[in-house]
Scaffold this motif. Structure first.
Motif, mmCIF file in Angstrom:
data_model
loop_
_atom_site.group_PDB
_atom_site.id
_atom_site.type_symbol
_atom_site.label_atom_id
_atom_site.label_comp_id
_atom_site.label_asym_id
_atom_site.label_seq_id
_atom_site.Cartn_x
_atom_site.Cartn_y
_atom_site.Cartn_z
ATOM 1 N N THR A 178 1.137 -1.085 0.186
ATOM 2 C CA THR A 178 -0.193 0.341 -0.204
ATOM 3 C C THR A 178 1.245 1.698 0.016
ATOM 4 N N ALA A 179 2.113 1.125 0.620
ATOM 5 C CA ALA A 179 2.614 2.689 1.453
ATOM 6 C C ALA A 179 3.626 2.687 -0.736
ATOM 7 N N GLN A 180 3.873 1.706 -1.050
ATOM 8 C CA GLN A 180 4.959 1.777 -2.129
ATOM 9 C C GLN A 180 3.946 1.947 -3.290
ATOM 10 N N GLU A 181 2.366 1.799 -3.300
ATOM 11 C CA GLU A 181 1.831 2.158 -4.603
ATOM 12 C C GLU A 181 1.334 3.932 -4.242
ATOM 13 N N SER A 182 1.556 4.333 -2.911
ATOM 14 C CA SER A 182 1.037 5.586 -2.584
ATOM 15 C C SER A 182 2.254 6.936 -2.841
ATOM 16 N N LEU A 183 3.954 6.185 -2.952
ATOM 17 C CA LEU A 183 4.506 7.198 -3.985
ATOM 18 C C LEU A 183 4.440 7.124 -4.928
ATOM 19 N N PRO A 184 4.976 8.730 -4.687
ATOM 20 C CA PRO A 184 4.963 9.090 -6.658
ATOM 21 C C PRO A 184 5.705 8.352 -7.434
ATOM 22 N N GLU A 185 5.898 7.834 -9.143
ATOM 23 C CA GLU A 185 6.485 7.248 -9.331
ATOM 24 C C GLU A 185 7.622 7.187 -9.852
ATOM 25 N N GLN A 186 8.341 8.186 -10.004
ATOM 26 C CA GLN A 186 9.288 8.847 -9.801
ATOM 27 C C GLN A 186 10.081 8.341 -8.850
ATOM 28 N N THR A 187 9.676 8.027 -7.155
ATOM 29 C CA THR A 187 9.850 8.053 -6.116
ATOM 30 C C THR A 187 11.004 6.225 -6.202
ATOM 31 N N VAL A 188 11.869 6.539 -5.862
ATOM 32 C CA VAL A 188 12.874 5.306 -5.519
ATOM 33 C C VAL A 188 13.070 4.874 -3.750
#
Length: 125
Positions: A66-76
């Protein structure tokens, strides 16, 4: 709170989460709220730095998804520390959620994480 949040660089492009033993999902939610205020929509990389013994609470794969899906796409997200357990968890997460784990990686140290972040930024220029 058992998660410390800080800018890891002077340019304010890398945020570091330092996970300490006993952190909870409430700590995680509060940390995410703080980061949203810090970044103000700007792109950033995130270093998740786990102390030895800073194991996630139950339900980690689903919560991290859920956290990964909520991050902006370019966030590493670069995961550091935590030993074999955290490395195994990251590997399992990457296998189960291939589509959303393309910007997830592991580093052996904070210095390596910073170098990976810098390399990725240079590649995107």
């Amino acid at each position: 709170m058992n998660i410390a949040i800080s800018w890891d660089d002077e340019a304010h492009t890398i945020i570091r989460f330092d996970y300490h033993q006993g952190w909870t999902w409430d700590d995680f939610s509060e940390a995410a709220r703080i980061v949203n205020e810090m970044v103000g929509g700007r792109p950033y990389h995130l270093i998740a730095n786990f102390d030895p013994g800073a194991f996630p609470p139950m339900g980690a794969l689903g919560r991290f998804k859920t956290a990964q899906e909520s991050l902006p796409e370019q966030t590493v997200v670069i995961v550091v520390g935590g030993g074999l357990f955290i490395n195994t968890l990251v590997a399992a997460f990457s296998r189960v959620y291939r589509a959303i784990s393309k910007n997830l990686m592991v580093a052996g140290s904070l210095e390596e994480a910073r170098a990976k972040s810098a390399d990725l930024r240079r590649q995107s220029l």
